[in-house]
Design a protein around this motif. Structure first.
Motif, PDB file in Angstrom:
ATOM      1  N   ILE A  50       0.846  -1.213   0.000  1.00  0.00           N
ATOM      2  CA  ILE A  50       0.000   0.000   0.000  1.00  0.00           C
ATOM      3  C   ILE A  50       0.878   1.258   0.000  1.00  0.00           C
ATOM      4  CG2 ILE A  50      -1.626   1.395   1.367  1.00  0.00           C
ATOM      5  CD1 ILE A  50      -2.884  -1.294   2.303  1.00  0.00           C
ATOM      6  N   PHE A  54       1.294   3.907  -3.101  1.00  0.00           N
ATOM      7  CA  PHE A  54       0.926   5.307  -2.873  1.00  0.00           C
ATOM      8  C   PHE A  54       2.082   6.249  -3.187  1.00  0.00           C
ATOM      9  CE2 PHE A  54      -0.537   9.089  -0.601  1.00  0.00           C
ATOM     10  CZ  PHE A  54      -1.848   9.139  -1.037  1.00  0.00           C
ATOM     11  N   PHE A 111      -4.089  -1.823   7.142  1.00  0.00           N
ATOM     12  CA  PHE A 111      -4.721  -0.559   6.768  1.00  0.00           C
ATOM     13  C   PHE A 111      -5.964  -0.398   7.614  1.00  0.00           C
ATOM     14  CE2 PHE A 111      -7.760   1.989   4.449  1.00  0.00           C
ATOM     15  CZ  PHE A 111      -6.992   3.086   4.109  1.00  0.00           C
ATOM     16  N   LEU A 120       0.636   7.549   4.811  1.00  0.00           N
ATOM     17  CA  LEU A 120       0.504   7.872   3.387  1.00  0.00           C
ATOM     18  C   LEU A 120       0.778   9.358   3.144  1.00  0.00           C
ATOM     19  CD1 LEU A 120      -2.611   5.708   2.394  1.00  0.00           C
ATOM     20  CD2 LEU A 120      -0.188   5.141   2.190  1.00  0.00           C
TER      21      LEU A 120
END
Length: 193
Positions: A50, A54, A111, A120
Motif C-alpha cells: 500500500i 501510494f 490498513f 501515506l
C-alpha cells in the motif's frame, strides 16, 4: 537525486514515528485477543505494498484532482502535527474502528493502522523533498521492523511495560512534531514562490 544515507535515516525515522508500531502494541495485543492470532507476514506485506503504491500513484492521483505536491505536503504536515499532539498529550483526535473478523491482519492492522492516513501523507510529504529510492528503502526498513514487532508484540509488552511504551510514544511524538514543523516551513515557501 539518488541513494543518500541521511535521507534514508530521516525518512525511516519519519515513517517509524508516524506508523508508531511500538505505541500501537496495546491495540495489536487487543486485536490478537479478539481474533486469536494475527498474520504478521500478511499484515506487513500488505502495508508495504500500500505504501509503495501510494508513493508512485499518489502524485498522479493528486495531479488528476489538481493538487500540487507542496500543497499536499503542507496539508500532510498539519496531519503529522496533530498525530504528534496525540502521541505527546495522550489524547485521541481520531478513533479507529475495531473489527473482530478474521481479516484483522489486513483491516484494521495493515490498513489503516500501519499504512494509514498519517503514513501515506508522510510518504507524499517526503517525496516532495527526498529521492524515491531512499523512501522505498525507508518503507522496506519499516515493513521489516513492523514484522518483527508484530511477531514479538507480547514479549515486547512484557519487557518494556506500559510506562516504557508511554515514554517511547512521547519521544517519537516530539520527533514527529519537529518533522511536521520542518515539512510545513519548507513546503509553505514553495506555495508562494
Amino acid at each position: 537525486m539518488g541513494f543518500n544515507i541521511k535521507e534514508i535515516i530521516t525518512a525511516t525515522m519519519v515513517l517509524f514515528a508516524v506508523i508508531d508500531v511500538i505505541g500501537n502494541i496495546p491495540i495489536i495485543i487487543d486485536l490478537r485477543k479478539k481474533v486469536g492470532s494475527l498474520e504478521s507476514e500478511k499484515a506487513s506485506v500488505v502495508a508495504g505494498i500500500i505504501m509503495i503504491l501510494f508513493l508512485f500513484l499518489g502524485k498522479s492521483i493528486l495531479n488528476l484532482i489538481g493538487i500540487d505536491v507542496n500543497s499536499f505536503a503542507v496539508a500532510g504536515s498539519l496531519i503529522l502535527f496533530f498525530l504528534a499532539l496525540e502521541m505527546i498529550l495522550g489524547i485521541s483526535l481520531y478513533k479507529e474502528e475495531k473489527t473482530n473478523s478474521m481479516t484483522a491482519s489486513v483491516f484494521p492492522l495493515a490498513f489503516p493502522l500501519i499504512a494509514g492516513p498519517g503514513s501515506l501523507t508522510a510518504i507524499l510529504s517526503l517525496r516532495a523533498e527526498y529521492a524515491t529510492v531512499n523512501i522505498i528503502i525507508a518503507i522496506i526498513i519499516n515493513v521489516f521492523f513492523m514484522y518483527v514487532v508484530l511477531k514479538t508484540s507480547s514479549k515486547i509488552e512484557r519487557l518494556i511495560g506500559e510506562n516504557g511504551i508511554n515514554i517511547i510514544q512521547k519521544i517519537f511524538g516530539v520527533i514527529l512534531l519537529a518533522i511536521a514543523v520542518k515539512l510545513f516551513t519548507s513546503n509553505i515557501q514553495g506555495l508562494f514562490s
